[in-house]
Design a protein around this motif. Structure first.
Motif, PDB file in Angstrom:
ATOM      1  N   ARG A  18       0.870  -0.959  -0.220  1.00 34.32           N
ATOM      2  CA  ARG A  18       0.038  -0.226   0.103  1.00 34.32           C
ATOM      3  C   ARG A  18       1.014   1.098   0.205  1.00 34.32           C
ATOM      4  NH1 ARG A  18      -5.742  -0.719   0.532  1.00 34.32           N
ATOM      5  NH2 ARG A  18      -5.968  -2.604   1.687  1.00 34.32           N
ATOM      6  N   LEU A  19       1.183   1.767  -1.321  1.00 40.94           N
ATOM      7  CA  LEU A  19       1.379   3.603  -0.876  1.00 40.94           C
ATOM      8  C   LEU A  19       0.563   4.539  -0.756  1.00 40.94           C
ATOM      9  CD1 LEU A  19       3.540   2.389  -4.826  1.00 40.94           C
ATOM     10  CD2 LEU A  19       4.119   1.588  -2.562  1.00 40.94           C
ATOM     11  N   CYS A  20       1.010   5.318  -0.094  1.00 37.46           N
ATOM     12  CA  CYS A  20       0.522   6.357   0.132  1.00 37.46           C
ATOM     13  C   CYS A  20       1.152   8.197   0.071  1.00 37.46           C
ATOM     14  CB  CYS A  20      -0.105   6.947   1.363  1.00 37.46           C
ATOM     15  SG  CYS A  20      -1.276   8.295   2.195  1.00 37.46           S
ATOM     16  N   PHE A  21       0.865   8.620  -1.136  1.00 40.41           N
ATOM     17  CA  PHE A  21       1.280  10.013  -1.542  1.00 40.41           C
ATOM     18  C   PHE A  21       1.157  11.527  -0.332  1.00 40.41           C
ATOM     19  CE2 PHE A  21       2.158   6.645  -4.536  1.00 40.41           C
ATOM     20  CZ  PHE A  21       3.499   7.335  -4.981  1.00 40.41           C
ATOM     21  N   MET A  80      -5.823   6.338   6.068  1.00 39.13           N
ATOM     22  CA  MET A  80      -4.517   5.494   4.085  1.00 39.13           C
ATOM     23  C   MET A  80      -3.262   5.972   5.213  1.00 39.13           C
ATOM     24  SD  MET A  80      -6.659   7.878   1.445  1.00 39.13           S
ATOM     25  CE  MET A  80      -7.805   7.522   0.494  1.00 39.13           C
ATOM     26  N   LEU A  81      -3.435   6.701   5.693  1.00 36.83           N
ATOM     27  CA  LEU A  81      -1.627   7.169   6.379  1.00 36.83           C
ATOM     28  C   LEU A  81      -1.134   5.619   7.209  1.00 36.83           C
ATOM     29  CD1 LEU A  81      -1.648  10.774   6.879  1.00 36.83           C
ATOM     30  CD2 LEU A  81       0.071   9.801   5.186  1.00 36.83           C
ATOM     31  N   HIS A  82      -2.442   5.665   7.820  1.00 35.07           N
ATOM     32  CA  HIS A  82      -1.773   4.927   9.134  1.00 35.07           C
ATOM     33  C   HIS A  82      -1.202   2.906   8.116  1.00 35.07           C
ATOM     34  CE1 HIS A  82      -1.416   2.817  12.732  1.00 35.07           C
ATOM     35  NE2 HIS A  82      -2.823   1.797  12.881  1.00 35.07           N
ATOM     36  N   GLU A  83      -2.791   2.468   7.011  1.00 34.43           N
ATOM     37  CA  GLU A  83      -2.281   1.420   6.075  1.00 34.43           C
ATOM     38  C   GLU A  83      -1.832   1.136   5.189  1.00 34.43           C
ATOM     39  OE1 GLU A  83      -6.512   0.590   4.658  1.00 34.43           O
ATOM     40  OE2 GLU A  83      -7.173   0.480   7.213  1.00 34.43           O
ATOM     41  N   ALA A  84      -0.542   2.414   5.030  1.00 35.16           N
ATOM     42  CA  ALA A  84       0.202   2.485   3.890  1.00 35.16           C
ATOM     43  C   ALA A  84       1.697   1.561   4.759  1.00 35.16           C
ATOM     44  CB  ALA A  84       0.495   3.845   3.630  1.00 35.16           C
ATOM     45  N   ASP A  85       2.403   0.776   3.527  1.00 28.76           N
ATOM     46  CA  ASP A  85       3.232   0.279   4.116  1.00 28.76           C
ATOM     47  C   ASP A  85       4.684   1.400   3.429  1.00 28.76           C
ATOM     48  OD1 ASP A  85       2.727  -2.755   4.182  1.00 28.76           O
ATOM     49  OD2 ASP A  85       1.689  -2.160   1.920  1.00 28.76           O
ATOM     50  N   VAL A  86       3.930   2.355   2.479  1.00 30.21           N
ATOM     51  CA  VAL A  86       5.513   3.282   2.489  1.00 30.21           C
ATOM     52  C   VAL A  86       4.262   4.312   1.756  1.00 30.21           C
ATOM     53  CG1 VAL A  86       6.865   3.734   0.239  1.00 30.21           C
ATOM     54  CG2 VAL A  86       6.476   1.392   0.481  1.00 30.21           C
ATOM     55  N   SER A 109       6.840   2.489  13.295  1.00 31.90           N
ATOM     56  CA  SER A 109       8.715   2.408  12.540  1.00 31.90           C
ATOM     57  C   SER A 109       8.856   0.862  11.212  1.00 31.90           C
ATOM     58  CB  SER A 109       9.246   0.896  13.749  1.00 31.90           C
ATOM     59  OG  SER A 109       8.616   0.279  14.735  1.00 31.90           O
ATOM     60  N   LYS A 110       7.183  -0.523  11.111  1.00 32.58           N
ATOM     61  CA  LYS A 110       7.092  -1.082   9.653  1.00 32.58           C
ATOM     62  C   LYS A 110       7.266   0.389   8.581  1.00 32.58           C
ATOM     63  CE  LYS A 110       5.738  -3.926  12.724  1.00 32.58           C
ATOM     64  NZ  LYS A 110       4.379  -5.542  13.098  1.00 32.58           N
ATOM     65  N   GLN A 111       6.678   1.544   8.709  1.00 38.38           N
ATOM     66  CA  GLN A 111       6.774   1.762   7.192  1.00 38.38           C
ATOM     67  C   GLN A 111       7.891   2.604   7.193  1.00 38.38           C
ATOM     68  OE1 GLN A 111       3.409   4.549   9.102  1.00 38.38           O
ATOM     69  NE2 GLN A 111       2.360   3.627   7.840  1.00 38.38           N
TER      70      GLN A 111
END
Length: 296
Positions: A18-21, A80-86, A109-111
């Motif tokens: 999941r990518l969040c811009f 959206m921010l919390h669920e993003a990987d990047v 810390s996982k993101q």
């Protein structure tokens, strides 16, 4: 949330992430387009956020099928921010400090955090987040929009090997990448980050000169564009030094030599060198402004 790496060393497929811009400007769009065109991301797993311009977000959603949200829907943005990987930090530099502070209590810390903000140091990002994090600092350029970008990349100490590979893979989707130590990112800004503008400025002058000499604007433009394109391709395809290629087309007492001598009289080379250095210096100044804002 999908883990970016694991103790087994298995690499995560980029299109499962999941990518969040966080910021939806032209550079964010260029990266999204590159990732989607190369099948490195799924539209349904890409989100793009901005402060309030819903018209821009709706345009991006229609064009790419990505998920969007403005600051007007704080709950959706937070999710959206919390669920993003990047998370890509792609807002304007002037908005960066306040925007990144809002990530406190959201990011983990996982993101992995990827910054495309000129001048913004890894240390300042960590200060704004209130915690260390895997941070990738990058400096792309606008040619990324057509997949011909040049991106400098540096990493925080928290970025592991899998995350490094992930970052490189993503930016290779929009052009060439160069891994550099963070202090050299400002030099990248001067050379390639701002570099397209120097070339456009040169082209403006060449087109104007052609028109003044009697060519139609269309002919002068077409000849200039093809000349710049051909010269760049010559350097790339032959692998020769630009200075050597220049010497090969500069006949003694010929027209090209006369032109080069005229450029030298106007200190052309030193002017470019000073311009690149000033761009790098200005990027540092912008970063210092953000840092002062972060600490105030």
């Amino acid at each position: 949330m999908t883990l970016l790496s694991s103790s087994s060393g298995l690499k995560t497929e980029t299109n499962s992430l999941r990518l969040c811009f966080y910021g939806a400007g032209s550079m964010a769009e260029a990266i999204v387009r590159g990732l989607l065109d190369r099948g490195l991301a799924e539209p349904s797993r890409v989100s793009m956020l901005n402060r309030s311009n819903m018209g821009r977000l709706e345009e991006l959603a229609d064009r790419y099928g990505v998920q969007v949200s403005s600051e007007l829907d704080a709950k959706a943005q937070r999710s959206m921010l919390h669920e993003a990987d990047v998370i890509f930090l792609s807002m304007k530099p002037k908005d960066a400090a306040d925007a990144i502070r809002k990530l406190q209590g959201i990011v983990t810390s996982k993101q992995m955090i990827v910054s495309v903000i000129a001048g913004l140091s890894i240390r300042t990002i960590e200060q704004l987040l209130g915690q260390p994090a895997p941070i990738v600092r990058t400096m792309p350029n606008t040619s990324s929009t057509i997949g011909l970008g040049a991106t400098g990349i540096s990493f925080s100490s928290s970025v592991d090997d899998n995350q490094r590979q992930l970052a490189q893979t993503m930016f290779e989707a929009i052009g060439l990448t160069a891994i550099v130590e963070e202090p050299l990112i400002e030099a990248v800004t001067g050379v390639s980050g701002s570099g397209p503008a120097y070339v456009y400025y040169l082209m403006e002058a060449m087109i104007e000169a052609g028109v003044k000499l009697g060519l139609s604007e269309e002919a002068s433009r077409d000849l200039t564009v093809q000349t710049v394109l051909g010269a760049a391709q010559m350097v790339k395809s032959t692998g020769e030094n630009p200075a050597e290629l220049r010497r090969k087309v500069t006949s003694p007492n010929g027209s090209t030599q006369a032109a080069i001598e005229t450029l030298d009289k106007h200190d052309f080379s030193n002017g470019i060198i000073r311009a690149v250095a000033r761009a790098a210096e200005r990027a540092s100044e912008m970063g210092a402004d953000i840092e002062r804002s972060a600490l105030s």
